[in-house]
Design a protein around this motif. Structure first.
Motif, short mmCIF file in Angstrom:
data_model
loop_
_atom_site.label_atom_id
_atom_site.label_comp_id
_atom_site.label_asym_id
_atom_site.label_seq_id
_atom_site.Cartn_x
_atom_site.Cartn_y
_atom_site.Cartn_z
N ILE A 19 32.25 -23.81 25.80
CA ILE A 19 31.32 -24.50 26.68
C ILE A 19 30.03 -24.81 25.92
CG2 ILE A 19 29.90 -24.29 28.75
CD1 ILE A 19 32.08 -22.42 29.89
N TRP A 20 29.61 -23.87 25.09
CA TRP A 20 28.29 -23.96 24.45
C TRP A 20 28.32 -24.60 23.07
CZ3 TRP A 20 23.99 -22.58 27.19
CH2 TRP A 20 24.23 -21.92 28.40
N LYS A 21 29.36 -24.34 22.30
CA LYS A 21 29.45 -24.93 20.96
C LYS A 21 30.89 -24.82 20.47
CE LYS A 21 27.80 -22.70 17.42
NZ LYS A 21 26.92 -21.93 16.50
N PRO A 22 31.29 -25.68 19.53
CA PRO A 22 32.64 -25.56 18.98
C PRO A 22 32.79 -24.26 18.21
CG PRO A 22 31.63 -27.67 18.41
CD PRO A 22 30.55 -26.81 18.97
N PRO A 23 33.86 -23.52 18.42
CA PRO A 23 34.06 -22.27 17.68
C PRO A 23 34.11 -22.52 16.17
CG PRO A 23 35.56 -22.40 19.54
CD PRO A 23 34.92 -23.75 19.41
N PRO A 24 33.65 -21.56 15.38
CA PRO A 24 33.62 -21.74 13.93
C PRO A 24 34.99 -21.49 13.30
CG PRO A 24 32.76 -19.59 14.51
CD PRO A 24 33.06 -20.30 15.81
N HIS A 25 35.01 -21.59 12.01
CA HIS A 25 36.17 -21.28 11.19
C HIS A 25 37.34 -22.21 11.53
CE1 HIS A 25 33.66 -17.96 10.16
NE2 HIS A 25 33.79 -17.39 11.34
N ASN A 26 38.53 -21.69 11.51
CA ASN A 26 39.70 -22.56 11.65
C ASN A 26 40.15 -22.73 13.10
OD1 ASN A 26 40.50 -19.90 11.91
ND2 ASN A 26 42.56 -20.27 11.09
N LEU A 27 39.47 -22.06 14.05
CA LEU A 27 39.89 -22.18 15.45
C LEU A 27 39.48 -23.52 16.03
CD1 LEU A 27 39.08 -18.63 16.87
CD2 LEU A 27 41.26 -19.51 16.04
N GLY A 28 38.22 -23.90 15.83
CA GLY A 28 37.74 -25.17 16.33
C GLY A 28 37.94 -25.30 17.83
N MET A 29 37.94 -26.53 18.31
CA MET A 29 38.18 -26.80 19.73
C MET A 29 39.68 -26.90 19.97
SD MET A 29 35.49 -26.76 21.61
CE MET A 29 35.81 -27.78 23.02
N ARG A 30 40.33 -25.78 19.74
CA ARG A 30 41.78 -25.79 19.92
C ARG A 30 42.11 -25.80 21.41
NH1 ARG A 30 43.84 -19.63 18.40
NH2 ARG A 30 42.96 -18.57 20.23
N TYR A 31 43.30 -26.27 21.72
CA TYR A 31 43.76 -26.32 23.10
C TYR A 31 45.22 -25.86 23.16
CZ TYR A 31 45.53 -30.81 21.33
OH TYR A 31 46.13 -31.78 20.57
N ARG A 32 45.59 -25.36 24.33
CA ARG A 32 46.95 -24.86 24.52
C ARG A 32 47.92 -26.04 24.66
NH1 ARG A 32 48.77 -19.51 24.15
NH2 ARG A 32 47.05 -18.81 25.51
N THR A 33 49.04 -25.95 23.98
CA THR A 33 50.05 -27.00 24.05
C THR A 33 51.21 -26.57 24.95
OG1 THR A 33 51.23 -26.14 22.12
CG2 THR A 33 49.48 -27.74 21.71
N SER A 34 52.10 -27.50 25.23
CA SER A 34 53.21 -27.24 26.15
C SER A 34 54.18 -26.19 25.64
CB SER A 34 53.97 -28.53 26.46
OG SER A 34 54.46 -29.10 25.25
N ASN A 35 54.21 -25.96 24.32
CA ASN A 35 55.11 -24.95 23.77
C ASN A 35 54.46 -23.56 23.69
OD1 ASN A 35 53.37 -25.10 21.62
ND2 ASN A 35 54.84 -26.03 20.19
N GLY A 36 53.25 -23.45 24.22
CA GLY A 36 52.57 -22.16 24.24
C GLY A 36 51.69 -21.89 23.06
N GLY A 37 51.70 -22.77 22.07
CA GLY A 37 50.85 -22.61 20.90
C GLY A 37 49.51 -23.30 21.07
N TYR A 38 48.80 -23.47 19.96
CA TYR A 38 47.50 -24.12 19.98
C TYR A 38 47.48 -25.27 18.99
CZ TYR A 38 45.51 -20.18 22.59
OH TYR A 38 45.24 -19.23 23.55
#
Length: 272
Positions: free
Chosen positions: A24-43
């Motif tokens: 909500i406040w800022k994009p997460p650092p490192h390799n996570l970024g603004m990741r989102y959940r996909t239909s297969n359960g991953g990111y």
């Protein structure tokens, strides 16, 4: 009324609520970024706007879709989404004050449903994603809400569950409750132990209640408004009158707790 929905559920679908709040406040650092959940359960981060938080995306979406809108504008946020709408409204106000956009995009009304603010705790949840100098998400949102209220935005808050009240689980943000027209509802058609169900009931009841007149207010006190209890169907002026009482009074549901219907609801005005 016309309703637009800003979907950020895939961004918020994290095992840790702290990670969802961070976005909500800022994009997460490192390799996570603004990741989102996909239909297969991953990111995945494919297609996610680089360097943008959830609020940044929401603000840009509003500018694109409502640039020429001239009507009454109301934001409704639930749980963590309460932070989204408060922060978005504040950012729009700040940009309007600086001349970056017209004031028609600053909401006339912000409704927060069973709001959730994580409890700041050293090591466990330091909330390092906050802007420099800010203490916690709860205190920062309180500051933004005060600024919005001072500029004329109407604020209302609905509580339906213990999930956002227990200090060990969250920051109850009691000062924010006093700032808004505050309503306590008891959805007792949902089991007392089903905190999640009662938590989710808040926005459902709110949108449903728009089709009905505001419920009666049983309290016969000189401080009680001459209209009825706060509701989604209340006018902005009526909610503003409730805000005037909010420092010392709250609206508590006393009838109609056993049904989803709102036409059997009644409230009392009770001291804090």
């Amino acid at each position: 009324w016309n309703v637009g929905v800003f979907y950020w559920d895939q961004f918020s679908d994290e095992l840790s609520v702290f990670k969802a709040e961070e976005k909500i406040w800022k994009p997460p650092p490192h390799n996570l970024g603004m990741r989102y959940r996909t239909s297969n359960g991953g990111y995945s981060t494919s297609g996610a706007p680089a360097g943008m938080s959830v609020v940044d995306i929401f603000v840009d979406s509003l500018k694109e879709s409502l640039r020429d809108y001239k009507g009454n504008l109301r934001f409704v946020g639930h749980s963590l989404g309460s932070q989204v709408v408060l922060l978005t409204a504040y950012n729009l106000l700040r940009q309007a004050n600086s001349g970056e956009l017209a004031f028609n995009l600053v909401p006339d009304r912000v409704a927060i449903m069973d709001p959730y603010f994580s409890l700041k705790a050293l090591w466990i949840n330091p909330q390092s994603y906050l802007p420099d100098g800010e203490i916690s998400t709860a205190i920062t949102c309180l500051k933004y809400a005060r600024e919005l209220r001072s500029k004329g935005t109407v604020l209302e808050l609905v509580k339906t569950s213990p999930l956002a009240r227990v200090p060990v689980l969250c920051d109850p943000n009691k000062e924010l409750i006093k700032l808004c027209a505050s309503v306590e509802r008891f959805p007792d058609w949902i089991g007392q132990s089903d905190w999640q169900g009662r938590h989710i009931a808040a926005p459902n009841i709110y949108f449903h209640s728009f089709a009905f007149p505001p419920p009666p207010l049983k309290t016969a006190l000189s401080v009680a408004p001459s209209f009825r209890s706060p509701s989604a169907s209340s006018t902005n002026d009526e909610i503003r009158e409730c805000m005037r009482l909010s420092q010392y009074w709250k609206f508590v549901q006393v009838e109609g707790r056993g049904t989803f219907d709102v036409d059997d609801d009644e409230f009392e005005l009770k001291s804090r």
